[in-house]
Each structure stands twice: as C-alpha cells, then as structure tokens.
Design a protein around this motif. Structure first.
Motif, PDB file in Angstrom:
ATOM      1  N   ALA A 332       0.827  -1.210   0.000  1.00 19.02           N
ATOM      2  CA  ALA A 332       0.000   0.000   0.000  1.00 19.02           C
ATOM      3  C   ALA A 332       0.862   1.261   0.000  1.00 19.02           C
ATOM      4  CB  ALA A 332      -0.928  -0.016   1.223  1.00 19.02           C
ATOM      5  N   GLU A 333       1.963   1.238   0.742  1.00 18.35           N
ATOM      6  CA  GLU A 333       2.857   2.391   0.769  1.00 18.35           C
ATOM      7  C   GLU A 333       3.504   2.613  -0.601  1.00 18.35           C
ATOM      8  OE1 GLU A 333       5.614   1.691   3.850  1.00 18.35           O
ATOM      9  OE2 GLU A 333       4.187   2.088   5.496  1.00 18.35           O
ATOM     10  N   LYS A 334       3.830   1.528  -1.285  1.00 18.82           N
ATOM     11  CA  LYS A 334       4.432   1.642  -2.610  1.00 18.82           C
ATOM     12  C   LYS A 334       3.455   2.253  -3.603  1.00 18.82           C
ATOM     13  CE  LYS A 334       6.968  -1.126  -5.987  1.00 18.82           C
ATOM     14  NZ  LYS A 334       7.431  -2.498  -6.346  1.00 18.82           N
ATOM     15  N   ILE A 335       2.174   1.819  -3.559  1.00 20.32           N
ATOM     16  CA  ILE A 335       1.160   2.388  -4.454  1.00 20.32           C
ATOM     17  C   ILE A 335       0.933   3.860  -4.150  1.00 20.32           C
ATOM     18  CG2 ILE A 335      -1.273   2.244  -5.110  1.00 20.32           C
ATOM     19  CD1 ILE A 335      -1.097  -0.785  -4.618  1.00 20.32           C
ATOM     20  N   LYS A 336       0.950   4.177  -2.879  1.00 11.40           N
ATOM     21  CA  LYS A 336       0.750   5.563  -2.473  1.00 11.40           C
ATOM     22  C   LYS A 336       1.896   6.456  -2.961  1.00 11.40           C
ATOM     23  CE  LYS A 336      -0.402   8.278   1.645  1.00 11.40           C
ATOM     24  NZ  LYS A 336      -0.593   8.222   3.108  1.00 11.40           N
ATOM     25  N   GLU A 337       3.129   5.944  -2.913  1.00 17.78           N
ATOM     26  CA  GLU A 337       4.282   6.715  -3.371  1.00 17.78           C
ATOM     27  C   GLU A 337       4.221   6.937  -4.884  1.00 17.78           C
ATOM     28  OE1 GLU A 337       7.840   8.807  -3.105  1.00 17.78           O
ATOM     29  OE2 GLU A 337       6.464   8.121  -1.529  1.00 17.78           O
ATOM     30  N   GLN A 338       3.800   5.915  -5.628  1.00 15.34           N
ATOM     31  CA  GLN A 338       3.661   6.064  -7.077  1.00 15.34           C
ATOM     32  C   GLN A 338       2.599   7.087  -7.439  1.00 15.34           C
ATOM     33  OE1 GLN A 338       2.892   2.169  -8.605  1.00 15.34           O
ATOM     34  NE2 GLN A 338       5.003   1.427  -8.291  1.00 15.34           N
ATOM     35  N   GLN A 339       1.494   7.102  -6.704  1.00 17.10           N
ATOM     36  CA  GLN A 339       0.444   8.072  -6.945  1.00 17.10           C
ATOM     37  C   GLN A 339       0.922   9.484  -6.651  1.00 17.10           C
ATOM     38  OE1 GLN A 339      -2.423   7.328  -8.318  1.00 17.10           O
ATOM     39  NE2 GLN A 339      -3.171   9.441  -8.305  1.00 17.10           N
ATOM     40  N   ARG A 340       1.712   9.616  -5.584  1.00 21.00           N
ATOM     41  CA  ARG A 340       2.231  10.936  -5.233  1.00 21.00           C
ATOM     42  C   ARG A 340       3.183  11.463  -6.315  1.00 21.00           C
ATOM     43  NH1 ARG A 340       6.548  13.200  -2.986  1.00 21.00           N
ATOM     44  NH2 ARG A 340       7.638  11.206  -2.919  1.00 21.00           N
ATOM     45  N   LEU A 341       4.016  10.592  -6.865  1.00 19.64           N
ATOM     46  CA  LEU A 341       4.936  11.006  -7.928  1.00 19.64           C
ATOM     47  C   LEU A 341       4.181  11.388  -9.197  1.00 19.64           C
ATOM     48  CD1 LEU A 341       7.762   8.322  -7.516  1.00 19.64           C
ATOM     49  CD2 LEU A 341       7.852  10.730  -6.842  1.00 19.64           C
ATOM     50  N   ALA A 342       3.104  10.667  -9.521  1.00 23.93           N
ATOM     51  CA  ALA A 342       2.315  11.003 -10.706  1.00 23.93           C
ATOM     52  C   ALA A 342       1.633  12.359 -10.540  1.00 23.93           C
ATOM     53  CB  ALA A 342       1.277   9.911 -10.960  1.00 23.93           C
ATOM     54  N   ASP A 343       1.093  12.638  -9.357  1.00 25.34           N
ATOM     55  CA  ASP A 343       0.477  13.946  -9.100  1.00 25.34           C
ATOM     56  C   ASP A 343       1.506  15.058  -9.203  1.00 25.34           C
ATOM     57  OD1 ASP A 343      -1.848  12.554  -8.725  1.00 25.34           O
ATOM     58  OD2 ASP A 343      -1.728  12.555  -6.530  1.00 25.34           O
ATOM     59  N   ARG A 344       2.689  14.788  -8.673  1.00 23.62           N
ATOM     60  CA  ARG A 344       3.738  15.818  -8.719  1.00 23.62           C
ATOM     61  C   ARG A 344       4.162  16.099 -10.173  1.00 23.62           C
ATOM     62  NH1 ARG A 344       7.473  18.019  -5.131  1.00 23.62           N
ATOM     63  NH2 ARG A 344       8.487  19.720  -6.273  1.00 23.62           N
ATOM     64  N   ARG A 345       4.181  15.067 -11.006  1.00 28.17           N
ATOM     65  CA  ARG A 345       4.543  15.240 -12.393  1.00 28.17           C
ATOM     66  C   ARG A 345       3.493  16.072 -13.132  1.00 28.17           C
ATOM     67  NH1 ARG A 345       4.557  10.283 -13.600  1.00 28.17           N
ATOM     68  NH2 ARG A 345       6.567   9.820 -12.642  1.00 28.17           N
ATOM     69  N   GLN A 346       2.242  15.817 -12.871  1.00 33.93           N
ATOM     70  CA  GLN A 346       1.183  16.610 -13.502  1.00 33.93           C
ATOM     71  C   GLN A 346       1.226  18.067 -13.047  1.00 33.93           C
ATOM     72  OE1 GLN A 346      -2.555  14.702 -12.726  1.00 33.93           O
ATOM     73  NE2 GLN A 346      -2.095  12.896 -14.026  1.00 33.93           N
ATOM     74  N   THR A 347       1.516  18.269 -11.770  1.00 39.56           N
ATOM     75  CA  THR A 347       1.606  19.629 -11.257  1.00 39.56           C
ATOM     76  C   THR A 347       2.750  20.397 -11.919  1.00 39.56           C
ATOM     77  OG1 THR A 347       0.752  18.839  -9.126  1.00 39.56           O
ATOM     78  CG2 THR A 347       1.807  21.014  -9.158  1.00 39.56           C
TER      79      THR A 347
END
Length: 462
Positions: A332-347
């Motif tokens: 779950a932590e790994k999925i959460k980290e990937q989601q955070r990186l994707a949001d940061r890339r879009q931002t």
C-alpha cells in the motif's frame, strides 16, 4: 653436284632403297661374336642397348615429312610422278623497235642466296595453338545460351531485355551544332586544358557498359594547407635592414630560444631526484622488518571478523521472514508513493505553462552558446589549416631562424655571406604544407665490426 646429292637423298628416302654401307656394317656385326651383358639395371640397359635402327627410321620419317609433307607410302602416284613431255616451245617474239622515252626492261632480279637460306622450306604444318581456340567460361556461357533458347521457345522474355524495352527512349531530335571553320577569326576561344565536355549518352547505358566516369571527390580539390609555397622572410632579414625591423626579428629569435630553454629546464626538473625521497638508514631498517611484528595482531583481527560475520548471517536469516500484514502494508505504501509522484509530475507540467517566457529565454540563450561554440570551432579549424598536421610518428620541428646580429650585418651584397641551405628549406616547406610527413635522417648502424689489419709494407717501415 647439287642435283646429284638431291637424287641420292630422294633415293635413300624410298622404302625399297638399301644402303651399301649399312649392309656391310650389319654383315660384319653379324659375323662377329655377340657380347653378353647384363641388362637388369636401367644404366646398363641404356648403355648397351642399340637403338640406331629406330633413330634411322624416325629420321627417315621426319625427312619425308619435311620434304613431301607426309610419308611417301601414303602418297598417291599422281603426286609422286609426272609425265615428261620435254621443254615447251617458246613463242617467237617479234622484234620491236625501241620507243623513245621508254627504257628497256632488264632481267628479273633474283632473290639473294642468304634470303633463300632463311626461307621456310619445311612442309610440316605448324602445331595447332589450342589456347587460341579456348574461351574463358565456355561451359557456363554455353549453358546460359541453351537456357535462353529454351526460354525463347516458351515465349518468356528475360529480365534484362524487359528493362531495355521499358526504358525511356532517348530524345534524339537535338540539332547538331554547326562546326565553324578553323580560319574564322570570330569563332569562340577553345581551351584544350579546360573542363571536359559532358557526355550526352544515356546514363543507364553508361552505367551498364562500365563507361561512366567516376566523380572526383571534392576533398581532392582542396589544398592540404593554405600556406604559400615560398614564404617571404621578415623585413629584418634583409642584408641591409631597418633598425626597428631588425630589432623585432632579433626579439622573435630571442623568444624562440627562451622557449626552448624553458622546455629543457622543465625536462631536467622532472628528471631530477628529490632529496626527500632518498633512502635513509631508518627507512631501510623499516623495510627490512616489514611484516614481522604485526603477524600476531593480524591473526586476532581475522578471528574477530569471522565471529562478526557469523552473527550478521544469523540476523539476516531472521530478518528475511515477513508476515502477511507487513507485506500488505508495504504494498500500500508503494502504491501511495507512485500516486504521489504522478500527481507531482502533472503539477510540474501545469506549472510549465506559466514558465513559457523563461523557457523560451533559456532556449535562446542555449542557441547563442551553441552558435558561439560553432564560430569558435570554425575559427580554430581555420587556424589549424595554417599549422602542420601530424602525418606520421614524428612531430614537425620548424627550421631554425636564420638571423644575423648587428655587428654581422653586411652593408652591400658583395660582402654578404650565404647562410642556410635551399634544399633543406624546400624540404621543410613540404613538411610544413602537409605534402610529406616529417622525417629524420636514417641512422647508419654497422652490422659487422671493423677489423683493423696492419699491412706488411707499413709494418716494415715502422
């Protein structure tokens, strides 16, 4: 005499002719006792074998072939005999009065005897030259011709013939240029050393027949160096130069000598021995006892290291076991980290929309830097054209500058002393213009040692 010898030779060549001398010799040899010899070896066989009769027979055959063109036994009677009807009667020639202006014909000149000797009188046909009738790849060409005949019988057109038929026809309606007379003074000037006229034939035809000229590379039209063939010396090198120009030339020669001296000092400094690195009695003793005192301490340290490694292996084995709950939490932590990186890339991508002006300025600045580098690189390349390149294993060494001091200057050409060598100057010029590689004089190495010998005459004097 010649006719008598010819008759004897013709008679001897007949199959029924018997030579009296050979018959008497054969009778005498038959009456004598035959000598018995061993012929079990090749040397004895060749020595004691009599092959005169075979040689005579072969010589007779060769003689018949030379004189008649074949064996007499195989000739027909018509070719060997003829009917002698006597000499033909000559027609009575009418006496004609000599015409004025015409010379009387003399006897027909006969060929010289030396020419008759050199004429070819043998009737043997020359041997047939087999190589003249051979054709390279005859079997292959015959097989190709047979295959072409079979295809033609079936109505199949070969691929090469199809290409010839489908080729665009050449426009031959071009008007021929009218050639002007050579004595026309108003005709255009023709340079025989100028560029050759272009070939107007079909390019495909020239390529297939191998007559198309190879295009000359543009690189061959460039000179290897921009330097002139003969460089003009500075004004200070004249026999009667100006004071300031001569001082400038002396300063240039001085700078060259100072540069050479600095290089020599640099090499001597690099090769010099540092006193701090010299060996002392203490360092020599430490090198001799190296490894004798610290052996016990090293054995203890090795034992401690082995114990620590055993403990670490046990800890790793215990740490490898994970529970199901822990695995799910890590996933779950790994999925959460990937989601955070994707949001940061879009931002970041949305923020770049507001940075177009700064991005454009950075791109322009980078293009200016690239252009400046290109200009600098091109200037460097132009400067290198005037410098000698490295064509071989040796580096180009410029010729020593020929300069005279102030007290060595000559006031006139009569007192001027020649310096330098024209041959060496031209050789260095070829090296500097990249026409030949730099070379050095081959060192003479004697393979054998010289041996000094004192001559007897010199020894008597001394």
């Amino acid at each position: 005499m010649a006719s008598a010898r010819r008759l004897k030779r013709v008679a001897a060549s007949q199959p029924g002719f018997i030579n009296l001398k050979s018959a008497s010799d054969s009778a005498g040899s038959a009456s004598s006792r035959r000598k018995r010899v061993n012929k079990n070896k090749k040397k004895s066989w060749n020595k004691h074998s009599d092959i005169n009769d075979i040689d005579d027979f072969l010589e007779d055959v060769r003689h018949q072939e030379r004189t008649t063109g074949g064996l007499l036994s195989e000739k027909s009677d018509d070719s060997l005999f003829f009917l002698d009807i006597g000499q033909p009667k000559k027609a009575e020639q009418k006496e004609e009065e000599p015409v004025e202006g015409k010379k009387r014909k003399g006897k027909v000149s006969r060929p010289l005897r030396i020419d008759l000797i050199l004429q070819h009188d043998s009737l043997v046909q020359p041997p047939k030259d087999v190589l003249a009738y051979q054709q390279p790849n005859a079997k292959k060409l015959r097989r190709i011709a047979q295959k072409a005949e079979q295809l033609a019988a079936k109505g199949v057109v070969p691929r090469r013939q199809k290409q010839l038929l489908n080729r665009r026809p050449v426009d031959r309606t071009v008007k021929k240029a009218v050639t002007e007379a050579n004595n026309n003074p108003d005709r255009e000037y023709y340079d025989i050393w100028g560029q050759e006229s272009k070939n107007t034939a079909d390019p495909w035809y020239l390529q297939q027949t191998g007559k198309k000229l190879v295009k000359r590379p543009e690189k061959l039209n460039e000179k290897p160096s921009v330097l002139p063939a003969v460089e003009v010396i500075a004004p200070g090198g004249s026999y009667n130069p100006d004071f300031f120009s001569h001082q400038a030339l002396l300063q240039e020669a001085h700078d060259i000598e100072v540069k050479k001296q600095k290089e020599e000092d640099k090499i001597a400094k690099q090769l010099a021995v540092n006193r701090a690195d010299t060996a002392t009695e203490e360092t020599v003793f430490n090198e001799q006892v190296e490894g004798l005192v610290e052996e016990e301490n090293e054995e203890e340290e090795v034992a401690l290291d082995e114990e620590e490694e055993d403990g670490a292996v046990g800890a790793i084995v215990l740490a490898d076991k994970k529970t199901e709950k822990k695995r799910k939490r890590e996933k779950a932590e790994k999925i959460k980290e990937q989601q955070r990186l994707a949001d940061r890339r879009q931002t970041d991508q949305r923020q770049q929309l507001f940075q177009l002006r700064s991005i454009k300025a950075s791109i322009k600045q980078q293009a200016q830097k690239t252009q400046a580098k290109q200009i600098k690189r091109k200037a460097k390349q132009e400067a290198q054209k005037a410098q000698p390149r490295r064509l071989g294993k040796l580096k180009f060494q410029p010729q020593d500058m020929e300069v005279q001091l102030s007290d060595e200057l000559a006031g006139s050409l009569r007192r001027l002393k020649p310096e330098g060598s024209v041959l060496k100057d031209r050789f260095k010029s070829l090296q500097k213009r990249n026409l030949i590689e730099p070379r050095e004089r081959a060192k003479f190495k004697r393979r054998l040692k010289l041996k000094y010998v004192e001559k007897r005459a010199f020894r008597e004097i001394t």
